[in-house]
Design a protein around this motif. Structure first.
Motif, PDB file in Angstrom:
ATOM      1  N   ASP A  65       0.837  -1.197   0.000  1.00 44.52           N
ATOM      2  CA  ASP A  65       0.000   0.000   0.000  1.00 44.52           C
ATOM      3  C   ASP A  65       0.876   1.253   0.000  1.00 44.52           C
ATOM      4  O   ASP A  65       2.102   1.177  -0.110  1.00 44.52           O
ATOM      5  CB  ASP A  65      -0.992  -0.006   1.169  1.00 44.52           C
ATOM      6  CG  ASP A  65      -0.348   0.171   2.535  1.00 44.52           C
ATOM      7  OD1 ASP A  65       0.883   0.383   2.615  1.00 44.52           O
ATOM      8  OD2 ASP A  65      -1.082   0.108   3.534  1.00 44.52           O
ATOM      9  N   SER A  66       0.250   2.408   0.124  1.00 49.65           N
ATOM     10  CA  SER A  66       0.987   3.671   0.061  1.00 49.65           C
ATOM     11  C   SER A  66       1.978   3.805   1.219  1.00 49.65           C
ATOM     12  O   SER A  66       3.032   4.418   1.062  1.00 49.65           O
ATOM     13  CB  SER A  66       0.023   4.858   0.047  1.00 49.65           C
ATOM     14  OG  SER A  66      -0.776   4.854   1.213  1.00 49.65           O
ATOM     15  N   GLY A 102       1.623   5.171  -7.902  1.00 50.39           N
ATOM     16  CA  GLY A 102       2.292   6.101  -6.993  1.00 50.39           C
ATOM     17  C   GLY A 102       3.325   6.988  -7.685  1.00 50.39           C
ATOM     18  O   GLY A 102       3.974   7.793  -7.032  1.00 50.39           O
TER      19      GLY A 102
END
Length: 135
Positions: A65-66, A102
């Motif tokens: 995830d981020s 991202g």
């Protein structure tokens, strides 16, 4: 020699070994808000021991995830002033897509396997001018 380090009480593990001048850090399981701080702490510990050239092996990662992306960027920023290098290994299109979303897919060098990433010994700092865009 692989040294497993438990960083999450679930099923995630982090191990490291050296190969051709590189410290290969293998991550398995999920890299998320729960596990990312443990990964960062383990790699920082290796840096404090003098390791400077890393291959972060994400081939065993099932989810990113981020927070995981942020951890990789933070480690890169920490390595850069010490003349370090960071290569990533991952062949999973789902994980690579997270890097693309991202905006980081083109600023890191990706290899399919740790053996491919460690084929050449590190020379100088691989992070000079980072982030550099790979096409």
């Amino acid at each position: 020699m692989r040294t497993p380090t438990r960083f999450n009480p679930e099923n995630d593990t982090l191990g490291h070994r050296t190969a051709n001048g590189w410290t290969v850090v293998s991550v398995t399981g999920e890299v998320d808000v729960c596990s990312a701080p443990g990964i960062r702490a383990a790699v920082v510990r290796l840096m404090d021991e003098g390791h400077r050239h890393f291959v972060l092996d994400l081939c065993g990662v099932t989810f990113l995830d981020s927070m995981g992306l942020g951890t990789i960027v933070a480690l890169t920023k920490r390595l850069r002033p010490h003349g370090g290098s960071l290569l990533l290994t991952c062949a999973d299109p789902r994980i690579l897509r997270v890097f693309s979303i991202g905006g980081l897919r083109t600023v890191y060098t990706f290899y399919r396997t740790p053996a491919e990433a460690t084929r050449r010994a590190p020379r100088g700092s691989g992070l000079e001018g980072w982030p550099h865009v790979h096409h």
